[in-house]
Enzyme design. Structure first.
Site, short mmCIF file in Angstrom:
data_model
loop_
_atom_site.label_atom_id
_atom_site.label_comp_id
_atom_site.label_asym_id
_atom_site.label_seq_id
_atom_site.Cartn_x
_atom_site.Cartn_y
_atom_site.Cartn_z
N ASP A 150 0.87 -1.17 0.00
CA ASP A 150 0.00 0.00 0.00
C ASP A 150 0.91 1.23 0.00
O ASP A 150 1.44 1.61 -1.04
CB ASP A 150 -0.89 -0.13 1.25
CG ASP A 150 -1.98 0.92 1.36
OD1 ASP A 150 -2.18 1.69 0.41
OD2 ASP A 150 -2.66 0.97 2.39
N LYS A 160 -1.13 -1.75 -4.63
CA LYS A 160 -1.94 -0.53 -4.75
C LYS A 160 -0.98 0.59 -5.18
O LYS A 160 -0.53 1.39 -4.36
CB LYS A 160 -2.58 -0.16 -3.42
CG LYS A 160 -3.67 -1.09 -2.95
CD LYS A 160 -4.36 -0.48 -1.72
CE LYS A 160 -5.25 -1.47 -1.03
NZ LYS A 160 -5.86 -0.91 0.19
P1 IMP Z 1 1.71 -0.35 3.84
O1 IMP Z 1 2.73 -0.37 4.92
O2 IMP Z 1 0.95 0.94 3.81
O3 IMP Z 1 2.25 -0.72 2.48
O4 IMP Z 1 0.59 -1.36 4.25
C1 IMP Z 1 0.67 -2.66 4.00
C2 IMP Z 1 -0.18 -3.45 4.96
O5 IMP Z 1 -1.43 -2.83 5.25
C3 IMP Z 1 -0.50 -4.75 4.30
O6 IMP Z 1 0.47 -5.71 4.57
C4 IMP Z 1 -1.86 -5.09 4.88
O7 IMP Z 1 -1.68 -5.84 6.05
C5 IMP Z 1 -2.49 -3.77 5.18
N1 IMP Z 1 -3.44 -3.37 4.12
C6 IMP Z 1 -3.24 -2.46 3.14
N2 IMP Z 1 -4.29 -2.34 2.34
C7 IMP Z 1 -5.21 -3.22 2.81
C8 IMP Z 1 -6.54 -3.57 2.37
O8 IMP Z 1 -7.09 -3.07 1.38
N3 IMP Z 1 -7.17 -4.51 3.12
C9 IMP Z 1 -6.60 -5.10 4.22
N4 IMP Z 1 -5.36 -4.80 4.64
C10 IMP Z 1 -4.67 -3.87 3.95
#
Ligand code: IMP
Ligand code: MG
Length: 178
Positions: free
Chosen positions: A102, A130
């Site tokens: 994300d 994403k």
């Molecule tokens: P980042 O650190 O922002 O890249 O977030 C990554 C983590 O957030 C992922 O490993 C997921 O556990 C959680 N996450 C991000 N998007 C979603 C979603 O749409 N649904 C559920 N969990 C999400």
């Protein structure tokens, strides 16, 4: 089979086909070596279970726990290690197995953390990407699906700890961000 909210974004059959392709790509690119797949708990547990069975070659696996989300649908930004590996990765060919990238913060944190342990190689396999949400530049070696900026549930993805057991990936439509 539990009933899920929202509509299905990616059906189980599509997931299975793509996971099969990822498994073959991993086997091809690690021929002659036994890669260590490091699953990121808890979201990647379901993907991991399917992925290891899609790799037609010997693999090893371990897990790490990280927490970056609070109870809602937006990342809190702070990444916390909740469980560490049980084996040394020094000299190993490591593949981080993530459910979704994300903002990129979780992966950036994990990458830096694992680099200090001197693996021979460090790659990343993420089921979902994403792309639009990225805040930290992280490189992905294997990606299942690029998806828009929507909150997904099922196939390991949760909302407040629920829905991980759905077989398809659902998307919340018009869901208020909490
Ligand atoms: P980042 O650190 O922002 O890249 O977030 C990554 C983590 O957030 C992922 O490993 C997921 O556990 C959680 N996450 C991000 N998007 C979603 C979603 O749409 N649904 C559920 N969990 C999400
Ligand atoms: Mg995750």
């Amino acid at each position: 089979m539990p009933q899920g909210p929202g509509r299905v974004l990616i059906f189980r059959e599509e997931i299975a086909v793509r996971v099969g392709e990822l498994g073959h790509a991993i086997a091809r690119e690690h021929a002659g070596h036994v890669p260590l797949l490091v699953g990121v708990l808890k979201g990647a547990a379901v993907f991991m279970a399917d992925l290891i069975r899609a790799i037609p070659a010997p693999i090893a696996m371990d897990f790490m726990g990280v927490s970056s989300y609070g109870p809602g649908t937006r990342s809190s930004g702070a990444v916390r290690l909740t469980a560490d590996l049980s084996v040394s990765i020094e000299g190993r060919d490591v593949i981080i197995v993530e459910d979704v990238v994300d903002s990129g913060r979780t992966l950036d944190y994990l990458r830096r953390n694992l680099e200090t342990r001197h693996p021979r190689s460090l790659r990343v396999c993420a089921l979902l990407d994403k792309v639009e949400r990225r805040q930290v530049d992280v490189s992905l070696d294997y990606v299942g699906f690029a998806i828009p900026d929507r909150f997904v549930l099922g196939y390991g993805f949760d909302l407040g700890g629920l829905y991980r057991g759905l077989a398809d990936i659902h998307v919340l439509e018009d869901f208020p961000e909490v």
